[in-house]
Design a protein around this motif. Structure first.
Motif, PDB file in Angstrom:
ATOM      1  N   GLN A 152       0.851  -1.187   0.000  1.00  0.00           N
ATOM      2  CA  GLN A 152       0.000   0.000   0.000  1.00  0.00           C
ATOM      3  C   GLN A 152       0.886   1.236   0.000  1.00  0.00           C
ATOM      4  O   GLN A 152       2.087   1.155   0.241  1.00  0.00           O
ATOM      5  CB  GLN A 152      -0.935   0.023   1.216  1.00  0.00           C
ATOM      6  N   HIS A 153       0.284   2.377  -0.298  1.00  0.00           N
ATOM      7  CA  HIS A 153       1.030   3.624  -0.313  1.00  0.00           C
ATOM      8  C   HIS A 153       1.072   4.223   1.098  1.00  0.00           C
ATOM      9  O   HIS A 153       0.032   4.424   1.719  1.00  0.00           O
ATOM     10  CB  HIS A 153       0.370   4.626  -1.264  1.00  0.00           C
ATOM     11  N   ILE A 154       2.283   4.532   1.575  1.00  0.00           N
ATOM     12  CA  ILE A 154       2.441   5.150   2.896  1.00  0.00           C
ATOM     13  C   ILE A 154       3.384   6.337   2.759  1.00  0.00           C
ATOM     14  O   ILE A 154       4.581   6.243   3.090  1.00  0.00           O
ATOM     15  CB  ILE A 154       2.996   4.155   3.934  1.00  0.00           C
ATOM     16  N   PRO A 155       2.918   7.456   2.261  1.00  0.00           N
ATOM     17  CA  PRO A 155       3.771   8.650   2.244  1.00  0.00           C
ATOM     18  C   PRO A 155       4.023   9.113   3.675  1.00  0.00           C
ATOM     19  O   PRO A 155       3.200   8.909   4.571  1.00  0.00           O
ATOM     20  CB  PRO A 155       2.944   9.663   1.447  1.00  0.00           C
ATOM     21  N   SER A 156       5.138   9.754   3.913  1.00  0.00           N
ATOM     22  CA  SER A 156       5.527  10.108   5.279  1.00  0.00           C
ATOM     23  C   SER A 156       4.540  11.061   5.939  1.00  0.00           C
ATOM     24  O   SER A 156       4.382  11.047   7.167  1.00  0.00           O
ATOM     25  CB  SER A 156       6.932  10.729   5.270  1.00  0.00           C
ATOM     26  N   LYS A 157       3.858  11.881   5.157  1.00  0.00           N
ATOM     27  CA  LYS A 157       2.982  12.889   5.754  1.00  0.00           C
ATOM     28  C   LYS A 157       1.743  12.285   6.426  1.00  0.00           C
ATOM     29  O   LYS A 157       1.080  12.970   7.205  1.00  0.00           O
ATOM     30  CB  LYS A 157       2.556  13.915   4.697  1.00  0.00           C
ATOM     31  N   VAL A 158       1.436  11.012   6.145  1.00  0.00           N
ATOM     32  CA  VAL A 158       0.262  10.410   6.797  1.00  0.00           C
ATOM     33  C   VAL A 158       0.626   9.779   8.136  1.00  0.00           C
ATOM     34  O   VAL A 158      -0.250   9.362   8.888  1.00  0.00           O
ATOM     35  CB  VAL A 158      -0.406   9.350   5.891  1.00  0.00           C
ATOM     36  N   ILE A 159       1.925   9.689   8.441  1.00  0.00           N
ATOM     37  CA  ILE A 159       2.353   9.128   9.719  1.00  0.00           C
ATOM     38  C   ILE A 159       2.304  10.235  10.773  1.00  0.00           C
ATOM     39  O   ILE A 159       2.951  11.271  10.623  1.00  0.00           O
ATOM     40  CB  ILE A 159       3.779   8.556   9.625  1.00  0.00           C
ATOM     41  N   PRO A 160       1.558  10.050  11.853  1.00  0.00           N
ATOM     42  CA  PRO A 160       1.405  11.111  12.855  1.00  0.00           C
ATOM     43  C   PRO A 160       2.616  11.241  13.765  1.00  0.00           C
ATOM     44  O   PRO A 160       3.450  10.344  13.869  1.00  0.00           O
ATOM     45  CB  PRO A 160       0.171  10.657  13.658  1.00  0.00           C
ATOM     46  N   LEU A 161       2.711  12.380  14.424  1.00  0.00           N
ATOM     47  CA  LEU A 161       3.795  12.662  15.361  1.00  0.00           C
ATOM     48  C   LEU A 161       3.535  11.932  16.678  1.00  0.00           C
ATOM     49  O   LEU A 161       2.500  12.119  17.315  1.00  0.00           O
ATOM     50  CB  LEU A 161       3.892  14.172  15.594  1.00  0.00           C
ATOM     51  N   HIS A 162       4.458  11.070  17.042  1.00  0.00           N
ATOM     52  CA  HIS A 162       4.375  10.311  18.294  1.00  0.00           C
ATOM     53  C   HIS A 162       3.060   9.544  18.436  1.00  0.00           C
ATOM     54  O   HIS A 162       2.570   9.330  19.546  1.00  0.00           O
ATOM     55  CB  HIS A 162       4.569  11.246  19.498  1.00  0.00           C
ATOM     56  N   LYS A 163       2.491   9.147  17.331  1.00  0.00           N
ATOM     57  CA  LYS A 163       1.303   8.288  17.357  1.00  0.00           C
ATOM     58  C   LYS A 163       1.557   7.134  16.407  1.00  0.00           C
ATOM     59  O   LYS A 163       1.738   7.314  15.203  1.00  0.00           O
ATOM     60  CB  LYS A 163       0.050   9.061  16.943  1.00  0.00           C
ATOM     61  N   GLU A 164       1.582   5.943  16.956  1.00  0.00           N
ATOM     62  CA  GLU A 164       2.013   4.768  16.199  1.00  0.00           C
ATOM     63  C   GLU A 164       0.947   4.282  15.226  1.00  0.00           C
ATOM     64  O   GLU A 164      -0.234   4.206  15.562  1.00  0.00           O
ATOM     65  CB  GLU A 164       2.368   3.651  17.183  1.00  0.00           C
ATOM     66  N   MET A 165       1.388   3.931  14.019  1.00  0.00           N
ATOM     67  CA  MET A 165       0.536   3.277  13.031  1.00  0.00           C
ATOM     68  C   MET A 165       1.128   1.905  12.733  1.00  0.00           C
ATOM     69  O   MET A 165       2.351   1.749  12.687  1.00  0.00           O
ATOM     70  CB  MET A 165       0.440   4.107  11.743  1.00  0.00           C
ATOM     71  N   THR A 166       0.266   0.928  12.557  1.00  0.00           N
ATOM     72  CA  THR A 166       0.718  -0.445  12.343  1.00  0.00           C
ATOM     73  C   THR A 166       0.427  -0.882  10.919  1.00  0.00           C
ATOM     74  O   THR A 166      -0.657  -0.633  10.393  1.00  0.00           O
ATOM     75  CB  THR A 166       0.013  -1.403  13.322  1.00  0.00           C
ATOM     76  N   PHE A 167       1.401  -1.546  10.297  1.00  0.00           N
ATOM     77  CA  PHE A 167       1.268  -2.071   8.948  1.00  0.00           C
ATOM     78  C   PHE A 167       1.794  -3.504   8.917  1.00  0.00           C
ATOM     79  O   PHE A 167       2.494  -3.941   9.836  1.00  0.00           O
ATOM     80  CB  PHE A 167       2.044  -1.215   7.939  1.00  0.00           C
ATOM     81  N   GLU A 168       1.445  -4.207   7.874  1.00  0.00           N
ATOM     82  CA  GLU A 168       1.915  -5.582   7.717  1.00  0.00           C
ATOM     83  C   GLU A 168       2.640  -5.712   6.387  1.00  0.00           C
ATOM     84  O   GLU A 168       2.108  -5.338   5.335  1.00  0.00           O
ATOM     85  CB  GLU A 168       0.744  -6.563   7.779  1.00  0.00           C
ATOM     86  N   SER A 169       3.851  -6.235   6.439  1.00  0.00           N
ATOM     87  CA  SER A 169       4.643  -6.379   5.220  1.00  0.00           C
ATOM     88  C   SER A 169       4.134  -7.567   4.399  1.00  0.00           C
ATOM     89  O   SER A 169       3.266  -8.322   4.837  1.00  0.00           O
ATOM     90  CB  SER A 169       6.122  -6.594   5.569  1.00  0.00           C
ATOM     91  N   VAL A 170       4.702  -7.723   3.214  1.00  0.00           N
ATOM     92  CA  VAL A 170       4.257  -8.800   2.331  1.00  0.00           C
ATOM     93  C   VAL A 170       4.543 -10.181   2.905  1.00  0.00           C
ATOM     94  O   VAL A 170       3.914 -11.169   2.536  1.00  0.00           O
ATOM     95  CB  VAL A 170       4.905  -8.661   0.935  1.00  0.00           C
ATOM     96  N   SER A 171       5.502 -10.255   3.840  1.00  0.00           N
ATOM     97  CA  SER A 171       5.809 -11.540   4.483  1.00  0.00           C
ATOM     98  C   SER A 171       5.028 -11.747   5.774  1.00  0.00           C
ATOM     99  O   SER A 171       5.181 -12.769   6.440  1.00  0.00           O
ATOM    100  CB  SER A 171       7.315 -11.637   4.767  1.00  0.00           C
ATOM    101  N   GLY A 172       4.197 -10.770   6.144  1.00  0.00           N
ATOM    102  CA  GLY A 172       3.429 -10.873   7.378  1.00  0.00           C
ATOM    103  C   GLY A 172       4.121 -10.255   8.583  1.00  0.00           C
ATOM    104  O   GLY A 172       3.597 -10.307   9.695  1.00  0.00           O
ATOM    105  N   PHE A 173       5.292  -9.652   8.385  1.00  0.00           N
ATOM    106  CA  PHE A 173       6.037  -9.021   9.466  1.00  0.00           C
ATOM    107  C   PHE A 173       5.361  -7.703   9.844  1.00  0.00           C
ATOM    108  O   PHE A 173       5.005  -6.899   8.991  1.00  0.00           O
ATOM    109  CB  PHE A 173       7.480  -8.777   9.011  1.00  0.00           C
ATOM    110  N   ARG A 174       5.165  -7.487  11.139  1.00  0.00           N
ATOM    111  CA  ARG A 174       4.479  -6.288  11.621  1.00  0.00           C
ATOM    112  C   ARG A 174       5.439  -5.102  11.671  1.00  0.00           C
ATOM    113  O   ARG A 174       6.558  -5.197  12.192  1.00  0.00           O
ATOM    114  CB  ARG A 174       3.901  -6.529  13.004  1.00  0.00           C
TER     115      ARG A 174
END
Length: 226
Positions: A152-174
């Protein structure tokens, strides 16, 4: 003599009558058989044509557009980027990793810097890409790509300051991403060097480290000396 002729004619008429009855009976059987066959053929045709007609109706109907849930933002074409892979330079190993992804699909990949490849994975372009080590290097880089690429697309501007976002890689790694106070993108504790690099539909973030699970990390002793 006349009686004999009369009997012969009577028998002839009887035979003709019997033949006529037989023909009528056979004609009735044929008509019944034909109706039954036509009925079966009609059923078979309906069974065959019904799904085809349904499919044609679905194709011709105006279906609602399906939103792509694998995109945090839209296509990179709709975003503003000032950096490209060619302009920034990921090194030969970084370019190898990015080249493993189809550049016409939505991906984000966190690519180790050249220094991180050497420091943590013992890989350096000048010797790791030699003919005798190329297969081994490709295997290691492809494994890291599985940990580092997110579909998926994750440009840096969508990542919040000191607020964690979780994603899953193609291998299932968090992957756990956030921004530090100075605005630096951080993923699983690894800080970024350059963010929002573009290659067609791929967003590349250059990282000062390697994203990998603990088991794979144990394959590379930490006491490696430059």
């Amino acid at each position: 003599m006349k009686n004999s002729e009369y009997i012969s004619q009577t028998e002839l008429f009887k035979q003709v009558h019997d033949i006529s009855l037989t023909l009528d009976f056979m004609d009735a059987l044929y008509k019944k058989w034909r109706r039954r066959c036509l009925s079966r053929i009609s059923v078979y045709l309906m069974c065959l044509l019904a799904p085809i007609l349904c499919l044609l109706c679905l194709i011709n109907s105006e279906l609602p557009e399906v939103s792509l849930s694998n995109s945090v933002m839209g296509s990179p074409r709709n975003l503003t980027f000032t950096k490209t892979v060619e302009g920034v330079g990921l090194g030969e190993l970084g370019d190898m990793m990015v080249a493993m992804l189809p550049d016409d699909l939505a991906f984000t990949i966190f690519v180790p810097s050249e220094e991180a490849f050497g420091r943590l994975l013992k890989l350096r372009s000048h010797d790791s890409l030699s003919k005798d080590r190329l297969n081994e290097t490709y295997a290691v880089v492809s494994r890291v790509m599985g940990f580092s690429a997110v579909p998926q697309h994750i440009p840096s501007k969508v990542i919040p300051l000191h607020k964690e976002m979780t994603f899953e890689s193609v291998s299932g790694f968090r992957l756990y991403a956030w921004k530090d106070l100075d605005g630096t993108l951080v993923v699983n504790g690894i800080r970024s060097e350059v963010v929002d690099i573009r290659k067609a539909e791929i967003i590349v973030h250059k990282m000062d480290g390697v994203l990998m699970d603990a088991e794979f990390e144990q394959s590379f002793p930490p006491d490696y000396e430059d």
